[in-house]
Design an enzyme around this catalytic site. Structure first.
Site, PDB file in Angstrom:
ATOM      1  CB  ILE A  14      42.497  61.231  58.772  1.00 40.13           C
ATOM      2  CG1 ILE A  14      43.150  61.739  57.478  1.00 40.13           C
ATOM      3  CG2 ILE A  14      43.268  60.050  59.346  1.00 40.13           C
ATOM      4  CD1 ILE A  14      44.501  62.408  57.694  1.00 40.13           C
ATOM      5  CG  ASP A  69      31.522  56.535  68.230  1.00 36.07           C
ATOM      6  OD1 ASP A  69      32.074  55.639  67.556  1.00 36.07           O
ATOM      7  OD2 ASP A  69      31.010  56.321  69.342  1.00 36.07           O
ATOM      8  CG  ASN A  97      44.247  55.509  61.786  1.00 32.95           C
ATOM      9  OD1 ASN A  97      45.134  54.673  61.701  1.00 32.95           O
ATOM     10  ND2 ASN A  97      44.077  56.266  62.873  1.00 32.95           N
ATOM     11  CE1 TYR A 161      43.767  45.656  65.507  1.00 29.46           C
ATOM     12  CE2 TYR A 161      45.524  44.117  64.941  1.00 29.46           C
ATOM     13  CZ  TYR A 161      44.988  45.389  64.906  1.00 29.46           C
ATOM     14  OH  TYR A 161      45.665  46.405  64.275  1.00 29.46           O
ATOM     15  CE  LYS A 165      42.872  46.773  62.149  1.00 27.91           C
ATOM     16  NZ  LYS A 165      42.473  48.125  61.637  1.00 27.91           N
TER      17      LYS A 165
END
Length: 296
Positions: A14, A69, A97, A161, A165
């Site tokens: 994750i 990173d 995530n 943003y 997405k």
């Protein structure tokens, strides 16, 4: 025999686990007995946050942390991911995530801000996916990408943003088709407003304020920062549900694996409104955009 089927212990990797959904997902997966490789840009911060989670000895034994990173490039990520696969011999679930949101207006932010946003939310996610997919293919596992309701909601001041997405959404839909025949599942998670340490606490860039936008910017800034701390979404409940879906248990038991996991009433409403807008536009113009533009 009692007729029950023992669930497989999954190995999760994750990204972005030092706060927000990522930190809650780590504890949710560990609580089911799964193994987790938790990654973040700062190992010091990650370890400090996880130390506050009151993990049991068994959960601690099932946890590994890694400084990572996602913008480091595919070669670097492949090396790190291949190393993590040696921890327990496989990787079953990748959750992309890690990401961030930088509020701002399109003309003021320009391509500089857009590139910064896409570098993390899109290209970093892509690099992490290609680095991990060989292991996910081998285990016939699951790819999870964290998107946003901002893909469907045109909202000032998160245009870059939202665009990033939307790209994540399109990428997830495409790769789901590519890997389906290989036994790999892909899921887009689209949360609404949740009470995390996330985008609503971010500060606007003031490098290029344009006077024509002063009133819009001031109103949007006030509204934007008023949201922080008032979100209805509970991130811990959301991540428990995500684990249910991946494992096929709890609230997801007996349900088919979804292509989209839309979290929150606000996100549900945004998705439905966008679908209605597109349907309405198609129907209104189809008499001149359908057969009228085709060869006779």
């Amino acid at each position: 025999m009692n007729g029950t089927v023992e669930k497989k212990q999954l190995v999760w990797i994750i990204t972005g686990t030092s706060s927000g959904f990522g930190r809650r997902l780590v504890t949710a997966a560990l609580s089911r007995g799964d193994r987790v490789i938790a990654t973040a840009r700062s190992l010091k911060k990650l370890d400090a946050e996880l130390a506050l989670c009151s993990l049991s000895d068994a959960e601690k034994a099932n946890l590994r942390t890694l400084e990572l990173d996602i913008t480091a490039g595919e070669d670097s990520l492949k090396e790190k991911v291949n190393h993590t696969a040696t921890f327990w011999g496989r990787i079953d679930v990748l959750v992309n995530n890690a990401g961030y949101g930088q509020p701002g207006l399109v003309e003021e932010g320009g391509t500089k801000q857009a590139r910064e946003q896409f570098e993390v939310n899109v290209f970093g996610l892509l690099a992490m996916t290609t680095a991990t997919l060989p292991h996910i293919r081998e285990s016939k596992g699951t790819l999870v990408n964290i998107g946003s309701r901002s893909s469907w909601r045109n909202e000032v001041p998160v245009s870059f943003y939202g665009a990033s997405k939307a790209a994540v959404q399109a990428f997830t839909e495409t790769i789901a088709t590519e890997v389906a025949g290989l036994g790999v599942r892909a899921l887009l998670v689209a949360p609404g407003a949740f009470r995390t340490e996330g985008i609503y606490g971010s500060q606007w860039s003031t490098e290029n304020n344009i006077p024509a936008y002063d009133s819009l910017r001031d109103a949007a800034t006030k509204r934007f920062h008023s949201i922080c701390g008032t979100e209805k979404g509970d991130p811990a409940k959301a991540m428990e549900l995500l684990v249910d879906v991946v494992r096929g248990e709890g609230k997801a038991a007996g349900r088919p694996f979804p292509r989209y996991l839309i979290l929150g009433e606000d996100a549900h409403g945004d998705a439905i409104r966008r679908a209605q807008q597109v349907t309405s536009a198609v129907e209104e113009w189809k008499d001149i955009t359908g057969k009228a533009v085709e060869f006779d």
